[in-house]
Scaffold this motif. Sequence first.
Motif, PDB file in Angstrom:
ATOM      1  N   PHE A  11      -5.283 -10.518 -65.271  1.00 18.32           N
ATOM      2  CA  PHE A  11      -4.280 -11.182 -64.153  1.00 18.32           C
ATOM      3  C   PHE A  11      -2.863 -10.794 -64.283  1.00 18.32           C
ATOM      4  N   TYR A  12      -2.493 -10.679 -65.683  1.00 24.40           N
ATOM      5  CA  TYR A  12      -1.187 -10.303 -65.984  1.00 24.40           C
ATOM      6  C   TYR A  12      -1.061  -8.788 -65.403  1.00 24.40           C
ATOM      7  N   LYS A  13      -1.969  -8.021 -65.719  1.00 25.53           N
ATOM      8  CA  LYS A  13      -1.892  -6.798 -65.001  1.00 25.53           C
ATOM      9  C   LYS A  13      -1.724  -6.483 -63.651  1.00 25.53           C
ATOM     10  N   ILE A  14      -2.553  -7.286 -63.108  1.00 24.28           N
ATOM     11  CA  ILE A  14      -2.748  -7.569 -61.448  1.00 24.28           C
ATOM     12  C   ILE A  14      -1.435  -7.874 -60.866  1.00 24.28           C
ATOM     13  N   GLY A  15      -0.883  -9.036 -61.671  1.00 19.11           N
ATOM     14  CA  GLY A  15       0.211  -9.449 -61.242  1.00 19.11           C
ATOM     15  C   GLY A  15       1.396  -8.355 -61.091  1.00 19.11           C
ATOM     16  N   MET A  16       1.438  -7.588 -62.292  1.00 20.73           N
ATOM     17  CA  MET A  16       2.385  -6.637 -62.423  1.00 20.73           C
ATOM     18  C   MET A  16       2.491  -5.584 -61.223  1.00 20.73           C
ATOM     19  N   LYS A  17       1.268  -5.251 -60.591  1.00 18.91           N
ATOM     20  CA  LYS A  17       1.131  -4.500 -59.397  1.00 18.91           C
ATOM     21  C   LYS A  17       1.626  -5.221 -58.116  1.00 18.91           C
ATOM     22  N   VAL A  18       1.257  -6.557 -58.245  1.00 16.38           N
ATOM     23  CA  VAL A  18       1.807  -7.258 -57.118  1.00 16.38           C
ATOM     24  C   VAL A  18       3.431  -7.510 -57.097  1.00 16.38           C
ATOM     25  N   GLY A  19       3.777  -7.400 -58.070  1.00 19.08           N
ATOM     26  CA  GLY A  19       5.559  -7.446 -58.368  1.00 19.08           C
ATOM     27  C   GLY A  19       6.029  -6.208 -57.968  1.00 19.08           C
ATOM     28  N   ARG A  20       5.276  -5.147 -58.308  1.00 23.29           N
ATOM     29  CA  ARG A  20       5.836  -3.914 -58.027  1.00 23.29           C
ATOM     30  C   ARG A  20       5.917  -3.578 -56.536  1.00 23.29           C
ATOM     31  N   ALA A  21       4.766  -4.115 -55.887  1.00 25.32           N
ATOM     32  CA  ALA A  21       4.605  -4.025 -54.413  1.00 25.32           C
ATOM     33  C   ALA A  21       5.801  -4.681 -53.762  1.00 25.32           C
ATOM     34  N   PHE A  22       5.852  -5.894 -54.066  1.00 25.85           N
ATOM     35  CA  PHE A  22       7.060  -6.907 -53.856  1.00 25.85           C
ATOM     36  C   PHE A  22       8.412  -6.397 -53.679  1.00 25.85           C
ATOM     37  N   GLN A  23       8.768  -5.744 -55.001  1.00 24.61           N
ATOM     38  CA  GLN A  23      10.153  -5.143 -54.952  1.00 24.61           C
ATOM     39  C   GLN A  23      10.094  -3.742 -54.463  1.00 24.61           C
ATOM     40  N   LEU A  24       9.083  -3.187 -54.079  1.00 26.13           N
ATOM     41  CA  LEU A  24       9.296  -1.812 -53.358  1.00 26.13           C
ATOM     42  C   LEU A  24       9.463  -2.150 -51.758  1.00 26.13           C
ATOM     43  N   ILE A  25       8.894  -3.287 -51.456  1.00 23.53           N
ATOM     44  CA  ILE A  25       9.140  -3.683 -49.973  1.00 23.53           C
ATOM     45  C   ILE A  25      10.797  -4.302 -49.959  1.00 23.53           C
ATOM     46  N   ASP A  26      11.149  -5.059 -50.766  1.00 21.60           N
ATOM     47  CA  ASP A  26      12.617  -5.283 -50.833  1.00 21.60           C
ATOM     48  C   ASP A  26      13.383  -4.088 -50.875  1.00 21.60           C
ATOM     49  N   ASP A  27      13.072  -3.212 -51.531  1.00 19.47           N
ATOM     50  CA  ASP A  27      14.019  -1.846 -51.408  1.00 19.47           C
ATOM     51  C   ASP A  27      14.055  -1.022 -50.129  1.00 19.47           C
ATOM     52  N   ALA A  28      12.757  -1.122 -49.678  1.00 21.37           N
ATOM     53  CA  ALA A  28      12.700  -0.296 -48.192  1.00 21.37           C
ATOM     54  C   ALA A  28      13.282  -1.498 -47.188  1.00 21.37           C
ATOM     55  N   LEU A  29      13.392  -2.662 -47.395  1.00 17.97           N
ATOM     56  CA  LEU A  29      14.191  -3.560 -46.417  1.00 17.97           C
ATOM     57  C   LEU A  29      15.800  -3.394 -46.588  1.00 17.97           C
ATOM     58  N   ASP A  30      16.244  -2.923 -47.692  1.00 23.06           N
ATOM     59  CA  ASP A  30      17.439  -2.814 -48.006  1.00 23.06           C
ATOM     60  C   ASP A  30      17.859  -1.637 -47.171  1.00 23.06           C
ATOM     61  N   TYR A  31      17.161  -0.748 -46.725  1.00 24.19           N
ATOM     62  CA  TYR A  31      17.537   0.287 -45.833  1.00 24.19           C
ATOM     63  C   TYR A  31      17.294   0.152 -44.480  1.00 24.19           C
ATOM     64  N   VAL A  32      16.331  -0.669 -44.238  1.00 19.53           N
ATOM     65  CA  VAL A  32      16.065  -0.803 -42.543  1.00 19.53           C
ATOM     66  C   VAL A  32      15.807  -2.240 -42.254  1.00 19.53           C
ATOM     67  N   GLY A  33      15.720  -3.272 -42.989  1.00 19.50           N
ATOM     68  CA  GLY A  33      15.548  -4.654 -42.623  1.00 19.50           C
ATOM     69  C   GLY A  33      16.856  -4.989 -41.596  1.00 19.50           C
ATOM     70  N   SER A  34      16.358  -6.123 -41.201  1.00 15.52           N
ATOM     71  CA  SER A  34      17.239  -7.013 -40.177  1.00 15.52           C
ATOM     72  C   SER A  34      18.207  -7.832 -41.112  1.00 15.52           C
ATOM     73  N   GLU A  35      19.522  -7.601 -40.839  1.00 17.62           N
ATOM     74  CA  GLU A  35      20.540  -8.655 -41.684  1.00 17.62           C
ATOM     75  C   GLU A  35      20.236 -10.074 -41.373  1.00 17.62           C
ATOM     76  N   ASP A  36      19.926 -10.532 -40.217  1.00 16.43           N
ATOM     77  CA  ASP A  36      19.855 -11.886 -40.045  1.00 16.43           C
ATOM     78  C   ASP A  36      18.575 -12.466 -40.739  1.00 16.43           C
ATOM     79  N   LYS A  37      17.533 -11.707 -40.905  1.00 18.41           N
ATOM     80  CA  LYS A  37      16.253 -12.054 -41.607  1.00 18.41           C
ATOM     81  C   LYS A  37      16.622 -12.141 -43.060  1.00 18.41           C
ATOM     82  N   LEU A  38      17.391 -10.938 -43.609  1.00 16.58           N
ATOM     83  CA  LEU A  38      17.202 -10.797 -45.029  1.00 16.58           C
ATOM     84  C   LEU A  38      18.453 -11.757 -45.490  1.00 16.58           C
ATOM     85  N   GLY A  39      19.261 -11.891 -44.904  1.00 14.09           N
ATOM     86  CA  GLY A  39      20.304 -13.129 -45.117  1.00 14.09           C
ATOM     87  C   GLY A  39      21.453 -12.227 -45.886  1.00 14.09           C
TER      88      GLY A  39
END
Length: 300
Positions: free
Chosen positions: A183-211
């Motif tokens: 589960f440590y290894k699985i959590g690492m993959k989930v964390g990768r996915a989370f950060q990848l989405i964060d980085d995508a949203l930094d390019y195209v996200g809504s400023e109001d939603k992102l804060g």
Amino acid sequence: MVELEKLNSLMLEYLDPEVRLVLDLGKYTLEAGGKRIRPILMIEVCRMFSENCERVLPLAIGIEYIHMASLLHDDVVDGALTRRGRTSANVIFGNQAVVLGGDYFYAKALWLYAVYGNLKAVELVSRAVMHMSQSQILELSSIGKIISEEDYFRIIDGKTGALFAASMSVGALMGGSPLYEDFYKIGMKVGRAFQLIDDALDYVGSEDKLGKPVGNDLREGKCTYPLISVINQLDMEWVAERFGKEGREELRQKVITLGGVENTKRRAWEEVEQAIEYISKFENSSTLVDLLESVVKREY
């Protein structure tokens, strides 16, 4: 799924400082909100293996304290002015108080693990914090540089993945599963996915939603996956003239046009789908699967 209101209440209850400024800082940080995805992941993993997960609650609170401490320290390092749509704590309370307050969050987390966990839980979370610290230093040293995909994942695996890994691993451990390292290894993959989405949203996200303003990473000179995924299609001299500089908006738009955001979201799905494939083998996994899907479907 555990209620956010209950988690927020417990986070304030367990904080219990003797110094009023620490309490004020804690309240201000808590009131800024947050997804509480890490403690919820821990609790939901535990629930897959055990009907009694009350004992994991203090550890779930502890993992969020560590996350909050890292955010407080990050804001000081980055000289941030806002966090989640509000004035950042370092502006309100000062850098010195915020650094020391973050230290208190770390110490309280370790105290919770020592009192309510066991030696293995302490080892798992300590491993994650060491990984986080080193990767944040690595990120700091890469500011203003175009980095490789390999270095990017080294950074985010520590900066974000490690705490997700500890969350899911401790959840399995306290639920009585011998598979906590898996589960440590699985959590690492989930964390990768989370950060990848964060980085995508930094390019195209809504400023109001992102804060926070979009394009923040480019402004700070941070090279993330959207840019890395299309870098071979760009002239490096042209990129250097805009990366972290006044022409960064032109660079952001070019990365979007070339498909950098779609590449990033696709990679996030690849990471989380591996986690879902593993999790789906267990009984009572549907809630957790839904939670993992929400990591990549989110808009903020």
